[in-house]
Design an enzyme around this catalytic site. Structure first.
Site, PDB file in Angstrom:
ATOM      1  N   LYS A 150       0.840  -1.203   0.000  1.00  0.00           N
ATOM      2  CA  LYS A 150       0.000   0.000   0.000  1.00  0.00           C
ATOM      3  C   LYS A 150       0.871   1.249   0.000  1.00  0.00           C
ATOM      4  O   LYS A 150       0.649   2.190  -0.771  1.00  0.00           O
ATOM      5  CB  LYS A 150      -0.909   0.041   1.230  1.00  0.00           C
ATOM      6  CG  LYS A 150      -1.564   1.409   1.455  1.00  0.00           C
ATOM      7  CD  LYS A 150      -2.428   1.435   2.689  1.00  0.00           C
ATOM      8  CE  LYS A 150      -1.703   1.655   3.970  1.00  0.00           C
ATOM      9  NZ  LYS A 150      -1.357   3.045   4.269  1.00  0.00           N
ATOM     10  N   ASN A 151       1.905   1.266   0.846  1.00  0.00           N
ATOM     11  CA  ASN A 151       2.707   2.486   1.032  1.00  0.00           C
ATOM     12  C   ASN A 151       3.711   2.736  -0.086  1.00  0.00           C
ATOM     13  O   ASN A 151       4.460   3.697  -0.036  1.00  0.00           O
ATOM     14  CB  ASN A 151       3.373   2.458   2.405  1.00  0.00           C
ATOM     15  CG  ASN A 151       2.330   2.622   3.494  1.00  0.00           C
ATOM     16  OD1 ASN A 151       1.170   2.950   3.216  1.00  0.00           O
ATOM     17  ND2 ASN A 151       2.722   2.388   4.731  1.00  0.00           N
ATOM     18  N   CYS A 185      -5.323  13.127  13.029  1.00  0.00           N
ATOM     19  CA  CYS A 185      -5.269  11.676  12.769  1.00  0.00           C
ATOM     20  C   CYS A 185      -5.241  10.974  14.119  1.00  0.00           C
ATOM     21  O   CYS A 185      -4.654  11.485  15.069  1.00  0.00           O
ATOM     22  CB  CYS A 185      -4.007  11.353  11.973  1.00  0.00           C
ATOM     23  SG  CYS A 185      -3.708   9.592  11.846  1.00  0.00           S
ATOM     24  N   ARG A 212       0.655  14.724  13.274  1.00  0.00           N
ATOM     25  CA  ARG A 212       1.098  14.535  11.877  1.00  0.00           C
ATOM     26  C   ARG A 212       1.086  15.826  11.054  1.00  0.00           C
ATOM     27  O   ARG A 212       0.350  15.937  10.063  1.00  0.00           O
ATOM     28  CB  ARG A 212       0.303  13.439  11.196  1.00  0.00           C
ATOM     29  CG  ARG A 212       0.386  12.113  11.947  1.00  0.00           C
ATOM     30  CD  ARG A 212      -0.314  10.988  11.252  1.00  0.00           C
ATOM     31  NE  ARG A 212       0.422  10.491  10.111  1.00  0.00           N
ATOM     32  CZ  ARG A 212       0.006   9.455   9.364  1.00  0.00           C
ATOM     33  NH1 ARG A 212      -1.137   8.871   9.647  1.00  0.00           N
ATOM     34  NH2 ARG A 212       0.712   9.034   8.356  1.00  0.00           N
ATOM     35  N   ASP A 262       4.687   0.566  11.945  1.00  0.00           N
ATOM     36  CA  ASP A 262       3.487  -0.081  11.401  1.00  0.00           C
ATOM     37  C   ASP A 262       3.367  -1.548  11.792  1.00  0.00           C
ATOM     38  O   ASP A 262       2.384  -2.208  11.431  1.00  0.00           O
ATOM     39  CB  ASP A 262       3.464   0.056   9.868  1.00  0.00           C
ATOM     40  CG  ASP A 262       3.314   1.503   9.420  1.00  0.00           C
ATOM     41  OD1 ASP A 262       3.546   1.791   8.240  1.00  0.00           O
ATOM     42  OD2 ASP A 262       2.980   2.350  10.279  1.00  0.00           O
ATOM     43  N   ARG A 309      -8.646  -0.675   4.532  1.00  0.00           N
ATOM     44  CA  ARG A 309      -7.782   0.369   3.969  1.00  0.00           C
ATOM     45  C   ARG A 309      -6.424  -0.178   3.566  1.00  0.00           C
ATOM     46  O   ARG A 309      -5.783   0.330   2.660  1.00  0.00           O
ATOM     47  CB  ARG A 309      -7.562   1.479   4.997  1.00  0.00           C
ATOM     48  CG  ARG A 309      -8.817   2.215   5.412  1.00  0.00           C
ATOM     49  CD  ARG A 309      -8.446   3.458   6.180  1.00  0.00           C
ATOM     50  NE  ARG A 309      -7.518   4.261   5.382  1.00  0.00           N
ATOM     51  CZ  ARG A 309      -6.925   5.354   5.865  1.00  0.00           C
ATOM     52  NH1 ARG A 309      -7.149   5.722   7.130  1.00  0.00           N
ATOM     53  NH2 ARG A 309      -6.095   6.056   5.119  1.00  0.00           N
TER      54      ARG A 309
END
Ligand code: EPZ
Length: 429
Positions: free
Chosen positions: A22-23, A126, A131, A316, A408
């Site tokens: 995803k990133n 967030c 952030r 993460d 997501r």
């Protein structure tokens, strides 16, 4: 709202195909704004964030087509996107879209580089931290853009074009490094990005840009040199495997005492987490197909770790590791150094019987004999999957609420786990 029901206690056995990251997929899709020609991306994961970004890019005029897959065609090949930003019709990224996904703020660099202007909503708050985007704006200013903030929007302008510059980041930031890299690619002259993030996703974006004609050296190190070019051309690029998904399934396997082959996974993308798992007693074997994770009956040893930018232990994977350590034989310590509010999963894990004490940015986890199923609430993407990992080993039934957080960033999670014997199903809400 959909929820997920899990009956714990089954060891995971089998194969899990690892999806594209995803990133990496998100910044790679944004790269398409830098050229009027077509960028083809393979191995793009089917995720809610990817679909939302397709909408955001469409808003700017990017024509996105998805080359579907026939039934049964190579399960872990992901989808192929064709992105063509021939005509950028709008340089505004509206609040109602950007606020849904922070990474969409990263369109600002390519828009101002290609069109000389951009009006992008500030991402807003967030759940895992404040952030801010100050480092992104510092990089754009260094490259010659005029920056103003108006009614919650950042206005970036460079009608005369951008010029190469030395960009020294006070703090390592993945997103700000992407912004600097993508913008400097079309700036006149040379740029040097210092204290750059070294995450593998940065290297993947740089590799794609090089295929499009960009001149980049040192991506993946803390100093990146970019020689700006007039224009970039068409290219085809495959998104690298998702190291966070890999680490997540490795920990799920270790949690249930299983034996799973992670197809397409690459050890060099997550050495720190794999070393830590090995120190906890998990068997890890690199093969031509991927990475084999095995833990038979032997207990898990506790660990002590702090999250850090790559090549350190990724933030993460912090929540997933915490879930795993709730069953270790002893006391573990996990310190979160990247985001100031990334312990939302602690109270939910406690509902399953975990013993976790928080002291500032450090969590102390006392291993317990067993966890017990209960209804729990997902709060953010990585916290939600830590609850799934804990539930896979808990006695009885767990219901995870608000699973839209999972969608997501995890492609076909229930199918992948069920294929390895987990008693897991989605309950439509
Ligand atoms: C990327 O976010 C990832 N997101 C995050 O993954 C990941 O947790 C993070 O990098 C760190 O590895 C994507 O790639 C889409 P940062 P990013 O800028 O770029 C501060 C997930 O679960 N900072 O490296 O937003 C910031 O507040 C997500 O997939 C500034 O102060 O993270 C944080 O404390 C969550 N000013 C630190 O730097 C800035 O301008 C690192 O953030 C930018 C960041």
């Amino acid at each position: 709202m959909d929820r997920i029901r899990i009956r714990g206690g089954r060891a995971l056995k089998g194969e899990i195909p690892i999806s594209g990251a995803k990133n990496a997929a998100l910044p790679l899709m944004i790269v398409s704004l830098l050229t009027e020609e077509t960028l083809v991306l393979d191995n793009v994961p089917q995720l809610a964030d990817v679909m939302l970004l397709q909408r955001i890019l469409g808003n700017h005029g990017v024509d996105v087509t998805v080359a579907g897959k026939r039934a049964g065609e190579g399960e872990n090949s992901g989808q192929t996107l064709q992105l063509s930003a021939k005509n950028i019709v709008d340089t505004t990224a509206p609040y109602h879209l950007v606020s849904k996904m922070r990474a969409s703020f990263w369109v600002i660099g390519p828009l101002v580089a290609r069109m000389g202007e951009a009006r992008v909503s500030m991402p807003g708050g967030c759940s895992i931290g404040t952030r801010p985007v100050d480092l992104h704006l510092d990089a754009l200013k260094a490259l010659g853009a005029a920056i103003d903030i108006e009614e919650g929007y950042v206005l970036a302008r460079a009608k005369q074009g951008l010029r190469g510059a030395r960009i020294h980041f006070q703090k390592t930031s993945v997103g700000a490094t992407h912004t600097a890299l993508l913008t400097a690619a079309l700036a006149r002259g040379e740029s040097v990005i210092e204290n750059a993030a070294q995450e593998p996703e940065i290297g993947d974006v740089a590799a794609c840009l090089q295929k499009m004609g960009a001149k980049i050296e040192g991506a993946g190190t803390s100093t990146i040199r970019v020689q700006g070019v007039e224009r970039l051309h068409a290219a085809r690029h495959a998104v690298l495997p998702d190291r966070i998904e890999t680490g997540t399934y490795a920990m799920a396997t270790a949690m249930t005492g299983g034996d799973v082959m992670l197809l397409g996974a690459r050890t060099e993308l997550l050495e720190a987490p794999l070393q830590l798992l090995a120190s906890a007693g998990v068997e890890i074997t690199k093969t031509n197909e991927g990475i084999r994770i095995k833990r038979d009956g032997a207990g898990l040893a506790p660990v002590e770790v702090s999250t850090a930018p790559f090549p350190g232990f990724p933030t993460d994977l912090q929540a997933q590791l915490m879930a795993l350590m709730t069953r270790a034989r002893g006391t573990s310590k996990i310190t979160e150094t990247i985001f100031e509010n990334r312990f939302m999963h602690v109270q939910e894990l406690a509902r399953l019987g975990a013993r976790i004490h928080l002291d500032g940015e450090t969590a102390t986890i006392e291993g317990v004999e067993k966890l017990k199923g209960a209804p729990v609430m997902a709060t953010d993407l990585r916290a939600s999957v830590s609850l799934v990992i804990a539930a896979l080993a808990a006695e009885g039934e767990t219901i995870v609420h608000r699973v839209y957080h999972l969608d997501r960033g995890f492609e076909r999670l229930e199918q992948k786990l069920a294929r390895c014997g987990a008693a897991i199903e989605r309950v439509a809400g």
